[in-house]
Design an enzyme around this catalytic site. Structure first.
Site, PDB file in Angstrom:
ATOM      1  N   LYS A 110       0.837  -1.190   0.000  1.00 29.23           N
ATOM      2  CA  LYS A 110       0.000   0.000   0.000  1.00 29.23           C
ATOM      3  C   LYS A 110       0.877   1.246   0.000  1.00 29.23           C
ATOM      4  O   LYS A 110       0.639   2.198  -0.733  1.00 29.23           O
ATOM      5  CB  LYS A 110      -0.933  -0.005   1.215  1.00 29.23           C
ATOM      6  N   LYS A 189      -8.216 -13.388 -13.440  1.00 29.89           N
ATOM      7  CA  LYS A 189      -8.554 -14.038 -12.181  1.00 29.89           C
ATOM      8  C   LYS A 189      -9.789 -13.374 -11.569  1.00 29.89           C
ATOM      9  O   LYS A 189      -9.877 -12.151 -11.507  1.00 29.89           O
ATOM     10  CB  LYS A 189      -7.372 -13.900 -11.211  1.00 29.89           C
ATOM     11  N   LYS A 192     -12.988  -9.524  -6.479  1.00 27.63           N
ATOM     12  CA  LYS A 192     -13.916  -8.425  -6.203  1.00 27.63           C
ATOM     13  C   LYS A 192     -13.429  -7.131  -6.821  1.00 27.63           C
ATOM     14  O   LYS A 192     -14.190  -6.366  -7.403  1.00 27.63           O
ATOM     15  CB  LYS A 192     -14.030  -8.217  -4.684  1.00 27.63           C
TER      16      LYS A 192
END
Ligand code: ATP
Ligand code: MG
Length: 319
Positions: A110, A189, A192
């Protein structure tokens, strides 16, 4: 053997989650003792809408029960219903080197992307360690990406034991079979965050529409085609019977069929494959008291075990 696994309520469960993880978790309920928790405290690092977090938490509980998790055999609970874990987290936090957390990839990734991370994400591996250690878990089934966090857990437990005497059981990770890499509706793949999912309990009509829109190549109808690696065939294989799968493979190889037919067969097989779970889910969803009862019962069993471990740990370190 005591098995433990957690699932973050960060979105609606999809086929990838089921075939890549949930199905394997549920199979483990036959071990001596198993604990399954819905990791809503972890999800709070990314979901900042109270209603959404609550409804996703309920959704995943319903999903697990509908898909075969048996609350009489396994202990199913919501993470935040066991405050002992958060207290244990603090005890572990005091012995956690900053450098260890700085190397953890969820945080590092991140930060590497230039995004700002909060202390919750930074210390996430410590809470995860507490989640595991609080139940004296021996085995923790995880995806490969979580292997590092299991190592952190073992490090923290090991150094606590070293400083304060044998307190925690050192767990082992059990890497889930990731060969079931489920493709999404765009061939990538299923995930979400890629917006390419087939949700497990989507309205059947909507699901059928999504299946009909799956991208395919523009191969002429009469040409033969190798089934393996074809998105439609791979998805079909997950939900079809062995016999149906073989028939479909033969059809691919002989040619002379249209993708529309495969899509229809896929939608039908999916309907059939998930029919029982869907019915069970609807039934449970109509009885919120029953669900609450299951989760309360799970939490009280979980608290009993976590309380025991927490007392042991507090005594060891002198608080
Ligand atoms: P995100 O997009 O936020 O990463 P996701 O849809 O990939 O979400 P995760 O929460 O990352 O779902 O994954 C939960 C579990 O499901 C993990 O064990 C992961 O390995 C498994 N899983 C997710 N997607 C797939 C997939 N397409 N094929 C096989 N396993 C999957
Ligand atoms: Mg993912």
């Amino acid at each position: 053997m005591r098995v433990l696994s957690g699932i973050q309520p960060t979105g609606k469960s999809h086929w990838g989650n089921y075939f890549g993880a949930i199905r394997q978790y549920i199979d483990l309920q036959d071990e001596d003792e198993s604990y399954y928790f819905i990791a809503n405290l972890h999800a709070l690092t990314s979901i900042r809408d109270s209603k959404e977090l609550q409804s996703l938490t309920t959704d995943i509980a319903l999903d697990l029960l509908a898909l075969g998790l048996d609350p009489n055999r396994a202990t199913l609970y919501v993470q935040s219903d066991v405050p002992e874990v958060s207290e244990l987290c603090w005890l572990l936090m005091t012995g956690t080197p900053m450098g260890l957390l700085e190397r953890c990839h969820a945080y590092k990734d991140k930060k590497g992307k230039g995004l700002s991370a909060d202390a919750g994400l930074f210390t996430y591996p410590v809470l995860m360690a507490a989640d595991i250690l609080a139940y004296d878990a021996d085995i923790v089934p995880v995806g490969e990406d979580q292997q590092q966090h299991i190592e952190v857990c073992r490090d923290l437990a090991g150094s606590f034991n070293h400083q304060f005497g044998e307190t925690f059981v050192l767990p082992k990770g059990k890497i889930l079979d990731s060969s079931a890499r489920v493709p999404g509706t765009d061939g990538e793949k299923m995930s979400k965050s890629y917006n390419n999912t087939l949700e497990l309990f989507e309205n059947p009509k909507v699901l059928r529409k999504k299946i009909m829109r799956i991208t395919t190549d523009s191969r002429p109808m009469d040409e033969s085609k190798e089934p393996d690696g074809d998105v439609l065939y791979d998805l079909y294989s997950l939900v079809a019977t062995d016999e149906e799968r073989e028939e479909m493979a033969a059809l691919y190889r002989s040619g002379g069929f249209g993708y529309g037919d495969v899509k229809k067969a896929l939608a039908d097989a999916a309907d059939h494959f998930f029919a029982e779970a869907r019915a069970r889910r609807e039934e449970l969803a109509s009885k919120p008291d029953k669900l609450r009862e299951i989760l309360d019962d799970g939490a009280s069993r979980a608290r009993k075990k976590a309380g025991e471990v927490l007392r042991r740990a507090k005594k060891a370190c002198g608080v």
